[in-house]
Design a protein around this motif. Structure first.
Motif, PDB file in Angstrom:
ATOM      1  N   LEU A 132       0.810  -1.302   0.189  1.00 26.31           N
ATOM      2  CA  LEU A 132       0.127   0.140   0.073  1.00 26.31           C
ATOM      3  C   LEU A 132       0.846   1.274  -0.115  1.00 26.31           C
ATOM      4  CD1 LEU A 132      -2.713   1.314   0.092  1.00 26.31           C
ATOM      5  CD2 LEU A 132      -2.657   1.070   2.632  1.00 26.31           C
ATOM      6  N   ARG A 133       1.735   1.266   0.860  1.00 21.55           N
ATOM      7  CA  ARG A 133       2.549   2.749   1.017  1.00 21.55           C
ATOM      8  C   ARG A 133       3.702   2.690   0.220  1.00 21.55           C
ATOM      9  NH1 ARG A 133       1.768   5.707   5.401  1.00 21.55           N
ATOM     10  NH2 ARG A 133       3.545   6.639   5.251  1.00 21.55           N
ATOM     11  N   GLY A 134       4.194   1.512  -0.370  1.00 31.30           N
ATOM     12  CA  GLY A 134       5.138   1.461  -1.244  1.00 31.30           C
ATOM     13  C   GLY A 134       4.792   1.378  -2.897  1.00 31.30           C
ATOM     14  N   PHE A 135       4.539   0.249  -2.846  1.00 27.95           N
ATOM     15  CA  PHE A 135       4.095  -0.226  -4.364  1.00 27.95           C
ATOM     16  C   PHE A 135       3.054   0.751  -5.019  1.00 27.95           C
ATOM     17  CE2 PHE A 135       2.136  -3.162  -7.679  1.00 27.95           C
ATOM     18  CZ  PHE A 135       3.126  -2.993  -8.838  1.00 27.95           C
ATOM     19  N   LEU A 136       1.971   0.783  -4.082  1.00 27.64           N
ATOM     20  CA  LEU A 136       0.754   1.540  -4.631  1.00 27.64           C
ATOM     21  C   LEU A 136       0.865   2.954  -4.637  1.00 27.64           C
ATOM     22  CD1 LEU A 136      -2.282  -0.886  -3.917  1.00 27.64           C
ATOM     23  CD2 LEU A 136      -1.102  -0.485  -6.007  1.00 27.64           C
ATOM     24  N   SER A 137       1.509   3.480  -3.475  1.00 25.80           N
ATOM     25  CA  SER A 137       1.360   4.904  -2.997  1.00 25.80           C
ATOM     26  C   SER A 137       2.635   5.705  -3.261  1.00 25.80           C
ATOM     27  CB  SER A 137       0.746   5.186  -1.804  1.00 25.80           C
ATOM     28  OG  SER A 137      -0.399   4.425  -1.349  1.00 25.80           O
ATOM     29  N   GLY A 138       3.657   4.866  -3.397  1.00 20.16           N
ATOM     30  CA  GLY A 138       4.939   5.762  -3.245  1.00 20.16           C
ATOM     31  C   GLY A 138       5.193   6.578  -4.493  1.00 20.16           C
ATOM     32  N   VAL A 139       4.752   6.401  -5.624  1.00 19.38           N
ATOM     33  CA  VAL A 139       5.038   6.946  -6.650  1.00 19.38           C
ATOM     34  C   VAL A 139       4.370   8.645  -6.588  1.00 19.38           C
ATOM     35  CG1 VAL A 139       2.952   6.470  -8.148  1.00 19.38           C
ATOM     36  CG2 VAL A 139       4.969   7.203  -8.973  1.00 19.38           C
ATOM     37  N   TRP A 140       3.282   8.884  -5.817  1.00 18.20           N
ATOM     38  CA  TRP A 140       2.885  10.133  -5.385  1.00 18.20           C
ATOM     39  C   TRP A 140       2.802  10.401  -3.917  1.00 18.20           C
ATOM     40  CZ3 TRP A 140      -1.087   8.175  -9.670  1.00 18.20           C
ATOM     41  CH2 TRP A 140      -1.913   7.167  -8.816  1.00 18.20           C
ATOM     42  N   SER A 141       3.927  10.120  -3.264  1.00 14.21           N
ATOM     43  CA  SER A 141       3.826  10.426  -1.717  1.00 14.21           C
ATOM     44  C   SER A 141       5.003  11.516  -1.606  1.00 14.21           C
ATOM     45  CB  SER A 141       4.190   8.733  -1.113  1.00 14.21           C
ATOM     46  OG  SER A 141       4.235   9.038   0.343  1.00 14.21           O
ATOM     47  N   HIS A 142       5.880  11.069  -0.543  1.00 10.83           N
ATOM     48  CA  HIS A 142       6.702  12.175  -0.160  1.00 10.83           C
ATOM     49  C   HIS A 142       7.671  12.769  -1.009  1.00 10.83           C
ATOM     50  CE1 HIS A 142       5.222  12.465   3.960  1.00 10.83           C
ATOM     51  NE2 HIS A 142       5.105  11.166   4.018  1.00 10.83           N
ATOM     52  N   THR A 143       8.488  11.735  -1.818  1.00  6.75           N
ATOM     53  CA  THR A 143       9.339  12.194  -2.961  1.00  6.75           C
ATOM     54  C   THR A 143       8.813  13.076  -4.045  1.00  6.75           C
ATOM     55  OG1 THR A 143      10.278   9.902  -2.744  1.00  6.75           O
ATOM     56  CG2 THR A 143      10.734  11.155  -4.864  1.00  6.75           C
ATOM     57  N   LEU A 144       7.458  13.185  -4.292  1.00  8.42           N
ATOM     58  CA  LEU A 144       6.539  13.872  -5.157  1.00  8.42           C
ATOM     59  C   LEU A 144       6.504  15.134  -4.407  1.00  8.42           C
ATOM     60  CD1 LEU A 144       5.096  14.439  -7.687  1.00  8.42           C
ATOM     61  CD2 LEU A 144       3.223  13.489  -6.495  1.00  8.42           C
ATOM     62  N   PHE A 145       6.067  15.255  -3.248  1.00 10.81           N
ATOM     63  CA  PHE A 145       5.885  16.314  -2.390  1.00 10.81           C
ATOM     64  C   PHE A 145       7.173  17.352  -2.268  1.00 10.81           C
ATOM     65  CE2 PHE A 145       2.450  13.885  -0.008  1.00 10.81           C
ATOM     66  CZ  PHE A 145       1.741  13.642  -0.905  1.00 10.81           C
ATOM     67  N   GLY A 146       7.944  16.626  -2.008  1.00  8.12           N
ATOM     68  CA  GLY A 146       9.452  17.163  -1.888  1.00  8.12           C
ATOM     69  C   GLY A 146       9.863  18.100  -3.016  1.00  8.12           C
ATOM     70  N   ALA A 147       9.966  17.148  -4.123  1.00  2.93           N
ATOM     71  CA  ALA A 147      10.289  17.829  -5.532  1.00  2.93           C
ATOM     72  C   ALA A 147       9.362  18.832  -5.942  1.00  2.93           C
ATOM     73  CB  ALA A 147       9.849  16.722  -6.701  1.00  2.93           C
ATOM     74  N   LEU A 148       8.165  19.039  -5.383  1.00  2.00           N
ATOM     75  CA  LEU A 148       7.419  20.302  -5.693  1.00  2.00           C
ATOM     76  C   LEU A 148       7.918  21.396  -4.939  1.00  2.00           C
ATOM     77  CD1 LEU A 148       5.152  21.487  -7.318  1.00  2.00           C
ATOM     78  CD2 LEU A 148       3.257  20.635  -5.423  1.00  2.00           C
ATOM     79  N   ALA A 149       8.069  21.207  -3.681  1.00  5.61           N
ATOM     80  CA  ALA A 149       8.654  22.267  -2.855  1.00  5.61           C
ATOM     81  C   ALA A 149       9.993  22.676  -3.277  1.00  5.61           C
ATOM     82  CB  ALA A 149       8.499  21.742  -1.400  1.00  5.61           C
ATOM     83  N   GLY A 150      10.787  21.788  -3.878  1.00  6.65           N
ATOM     84  CA  GLY A 150      12.209  21.976  -4.213  1.00  6.65           C
ATOM     85  C   GLY A 150      12.295  22.879  -5.530  1.00  6.65           C
ATOM     86  N   ALA A 151      10.968  22.499  -6.244  1.00  6.64           N
ATOM     87  CA  ALA A 151      11.120  23.349  -7.438  1.00  6.64           C
ATOM     88  C   ALA A 151      10.918  24.832  -7.265  1.00  6.64           C
ATOM     89  CB  ALA A 151       9.805  23.005  -8.293  1.00  6.64           C
ATOM     90  N   GLY A 152      10.143  25.060  -5.911  1.00  7.13           N
ATOM     91  CA  GLY A 152      10.205  26.374  -5.597  1.00  7.13           C
ATOM     92  C   GLY A 152      11.293  27.103  -5.248  1.00  7.13           C
TER      93      GLY A 152
END
Length: 426
Positions: A200-220
């Motif tokens: 659930l937290r890795g295979f299904l949710s990992g692609v749009w979890s903390h890595t994604l949130f961090g990337a969005l803030a990092g872009a700013g």
């Protein structure tokens, strides 16, 4: 939120001597403190559930490998120093995680006191966790800026470091959640809850979890640092907007919205995941593409001034600026000269990218070339010629590649369906 890369303030392609930067020692102390705290937590988990803890660490460590490879490859033309990627990952996994655990609990208690216990039960995780965690992770990107400003040359750099901080946080948090699921199950040291959490937290949710949130803030943060041609107020506004976007995406993900699902079964579960996770995923993919194209135009433009086919041909100029074309050039070399050809093309592309970066940094006059970088390109060209494949260009699309893509897609769908079916009935 895109930016043409600008010349760094100095330091070249490698990370500066970090020990000479005062901020580094502050960061190092925080990382050590975080490591001590996480070690204490891990020690308690291992003493209670040794098998489950080891299984969780192994599964999520393996899960981190493809994410690391993808994130580190995002900025192919100007690769980030490994030591800074490791530092970003450590900040997320050690500092941000250890700080967020008690802070999130305290903020949830505050929500209960200022609002109500019912509000805290429904929305506490959606309000407290994103507020604390996104702040802690964004500080990790700020830390990279403070100790290695010369490495932040484009919005894409901010995305890479933000994603790496998020990945470190994601792995550490998932291990804790996995072993916590074992404790909640109350059936002793079993791995079934760990595997369910991994799905659930890795295979299904990992692609749009903390890595994604961090990337969005990092872009700013990247935009704020790089776009010095823009008014300061605008740069701050974009950075704040990006950080709010990361926070809002996290709030949506943790929120009780669609908590009852949109029906029963695997497709209903997939629908919830897509509705909550797809919008920020599409946004960050768009930002990555835009930032990559701008950076490619900048660096490949320097190579275009050479007019020297020994260093780069017209076909290689077209291939080097596109991630899909670079991959196609490697596949073409593999078909023509085997694995050795594929590796030689990859090494040539890396050498050409390093040459482009060096030209952007030392070339006061258009067309000036760093001798050592040019020599490396020529050496890799000789290797390709010996293999009978002198040019790193994309060939026609082969039926083998099409068949491989179809088979891989079918296998991914099958694995996804199995995972959804296993969790859908839970």
């Amino acid at each position: 939120m895109t930016a043409t890369p600008v010349r760094p303030d100095g330091g070249g392609g490698r990370a500066p001597a970090l020990a000479r930067v005062p901020a580094f020692w502050v960061v190092a102390a925080l990382v050590v403190a975080g490591a001590v705290r996480i070690s204490q937590i891990a020690g308690r988990l291992f003493s209670a559930y040794p098998l489950a803890t080891v299984t969780a660490v192994v599964l999520f460590a393996l899960f981190a490998v493809p994410f690391w490879l993808v994130v580190s490859e995002l900025d192919f033309l100007e690769r980030e120093p490994t030591e800074l990627l490791v530092l970003a990952f450590a900040w997320g996994g050690l500092v941000a995680t250890s700080a967020s655990i008690p802070a999130s609990v305290a903020l949830e208690d505050l929500v209960a006191k200022l609002g109500s216990p019912h509000l805290a039960a429904d929305w506490g995780a959606a309000l407290a966790a994103p507020t604390v965690e996104e702040t802690a992770k964004t500080l990790g990107v700020v830390v990279i800026v403070l100790i290695a400003r010369s490495q932040i040359n484009s919005v894409l750099d901010g995305i890479v470091y933000g994603a790496m901080v998020g990945l470190g946080f994601q792995i550490a948090e998932d291990v804790v959640f996995a072993v916590g699921a074992v404790a909640l199950a109350g059936q002793g040291d079993h791995v079934q809850p760990v595997i369910a959490t991994f799905l659930l937290r890795g295979f299904l949710s990992g692609v749009w979890s903390h890595t994604l949130f961090g990337a969005l803030a990092g872009a700013g943060i990247g935009y704020l640092v790089v776009r010095r041609d823009r008014p300061l107020g605008m740069r701050i506004g974009v950075a704040v907007l990006a950080c709010l976007g990361a926070w809002a995406s996290h709030v949506l993900w943790n929120s009780p919205l669609l908590g009852d699902g949109i029906g029963n079964g695997p497709l209903a579960l997939l629908g919830v995941l897509v509705l909550k996770g797809l919008p920020p995923l599409l946004l960050i993919l768009w930002l990555v593409r835009r930032a990559h194209d701008r950076e490619a135009d900048y660096y490949v433009g320097h190579l275009a001034t050479l007019r020297d086919p020994e260093l780069i041909t017209d076909g290689e100029l077209a291939a080097l600026g596109s991630s899909s074309a670079r991959a196609a050039a490697r596949r073409h070399a593999s078909a023509a000269a085997g694995r050795a050809g594929q590796q030689a093309v990859r090494r040539l592309q890396h050498a050409q990218a390093r040459l482009a970066v060096q030209m952007s940094r030392v070339a006061a006059d258009v067309g000036q070339v760093d001798d050592s970088s040019a020599a490396e390109v020529r050496q890799q060209r000789k290797v390709l010629r010996r293999l009978g494949h002198p040019e790193a260009i994309a060939g026609p699309r082969s039926w083998r590649h099409t068949a491989s893509t179809v088979v891989t897609t079918m296998v991914a769908i099958a694995v996804l369906w199995v995972a959804l079916s296993a969790l859908g009935g839970a």
